[in-house]
Design a protein around this motif. Sequence first.
Motif, short mmCIF file in Angstrom:
data_model
loop_
_atom_site.label_atom_id
_atom_site.label_comp_id
_atom_site.label_asym_id
_atom_site.label_seq_id
_atom_site.Cartn_x
_atom_site.Cartn_y
_atom_site.Cartn_z
N TYR A 306 -32.40 -10.85 18.64
CA TYR A 306 -31.88 -9.82 17.17
C TYR A 306 -32.79 -8.84 17.02
O TYR A 306 -33.95 -8.82 17.45
N GLU B 71 -21.57 -18.17 19.38
CA GLU B 71 -21.39 -16.93 19.12
C GLU B 71 -22.00 -16.06 17.96
O GLU B 71 -22.42 -15.04 17.92
N TYR B 72 -22.44 -17.14 16.68
CA TYR B 72 -23.04 -16.56 15.65
C TYR B 72 -24.53 -16.05 16.27
O TYR B 72 -25.10 -15.26 15.93
N GLN B 75 -24.58 -13.04 18.13
CA GLN B 75 -24.03 -11.60 17.55
C GLN B 75 -25.00 -10.61 17.27
O GLN B 75 -24.90 -9.48 17.10
#
Lengths: 457, 91
Positions: A306, B71-72, B75
Amino acid sequence: MDLEKVHKMIEVCRKIDKKLHCFTTICEEEAISQAKDNPAGKLSGKFFSVKDCICVKGVESCAGSAILKGYRPPFDAFSVQRIKEEGGIIIGKTSQDEFGFGGFCVNTGVGFETPKNPIDDTRSCGGSSGGAACITKALPDELNHVALAESTGGSIACPAAFCGTIGLTPTYGLVSRWGLIDYGNSLDKIGPIAKNVPDAAQILSAIAKKDIRDSTSVGSDGDYASYLGKDIKGMKIGVISDNLGEGTDPAVAERIRKAVSYFDSTGAEYNEISLPSAVRYGLPAYYIIAMCESSTNLAKYCGMRYGANEKLDGNFNEYFTKVRSRFFGKEAKRRIILGTYARMAGYRDAYYIKAMKVRTKVIEEYKTALKKFDVLLSPSMPMVAPKIDEIKDLPPMRHYMADACTAPVNLAGLPHISIPCGNHNGMPVGMMLIGDHFCEGKLISLADKFERDHDGI
Amino acid sequence: MLDKDMIRKIAKNAKVELTEEETKEFLPQIEDVLEWFKAIENAPDMEMSMHPIKIRDAFRDDIVEQSMPKEYALQGTDHKKDGYFKGPRAV
């Protein structure tokens, strides 16, 4: 909520942000969508800004760091979830020192603007929750806004003092840290920055609930608003004399003494007290623990799962080093070096372990004092908000020293509230009331009484 | 003993590369801070407090629950392949 109100709020926030850089993101779309389907609750009709390090589902949450740029959490932090459940509307994320590493909000991440003080935009708005205090002060009362902020070593009290707002830092563990982008796990606390004490009490009641997802969460079902409007006669206040002498601007000390005289006139009793261990050891012990914990926490940011990333070149050592070197700011790098050093074999006992022993001594000293007194009283900061130009290039040690009043209290995890108690050179002076663990109610009673009798300070 | 080589070694362990300019700037600053940290040497030795308050162990039953959908979790990155994170090569 009426959508017109949301549009108006966003418009005003954008205008303020353009001048003061208090937001990292203004989330108009999410605010409107929330307002359309808003549950009725205790916070209905209220707008909330959220410090960038507290996760809001679908809204970019970076803790003020370039290394988290683009990160949109797929979940709400517990405190944000509670605000939404009670009908509050989230309008955006507020500026901060990168990961909370600063007391003046000049250590913003790579590419982030420095937020400014709404009373004098050449001055610091305090840190690290600078954007939270800035927007709280800058918005008109009728827009009904409260900021959700976070303190590790004084990051709620400091900006509240510099901007002339209320900053309520709860006891460690009272508010769940689930969903907080952590700085120092044994130090971080989430709490409100508000225009007035009743708002702060109301928000604390909403977010101080037990959460099984944070093993350190204690929670409470207390109604902190019930401590408003109380008679404070007979309450005992210990004035920390160490924080009124050398190192504190005499003009700040004078405003604090005036506030003490006010409490005396209401029938509260006061005496001066000295806390030698907290004064001598509290600040360095706080910084050692904070840096050790933060350098560990920052290890997870590597540009893979992320946040910011780069082209996947080289092996993992080369790739992670490239991402971290590019996206961490200077203060983050400095703290990584210091925290890693203090945890290295051969140094760990002298620094990290010793600092945790010192914490026991500091807690014990505060606890002994708080058996004698209901609350302790000190300036929140030893000075009023300084000019940004005068502080941005100061050596890090000078910055750390400014936390002398707040860091020992945070090291001990004690609740404290900062309230404006006068002005010096046109800038607000903050008074800090400190209570025993989980005794937020006494702070609210005293702060509320002071605020009601000093309207407009 | 802290010197430029030590700072570079720590930085390497922490996976941060400092420029020559950063190393030069950080060295005296870090020396100052470490000197200041020595203030706690003379503090009395007591039990450690890992946290400011007493923390109770938070045990719960070992039951499989619904966790975050894949998928979270994926993402937030460009680096993914076939439903997994894709990382840099190991060597």
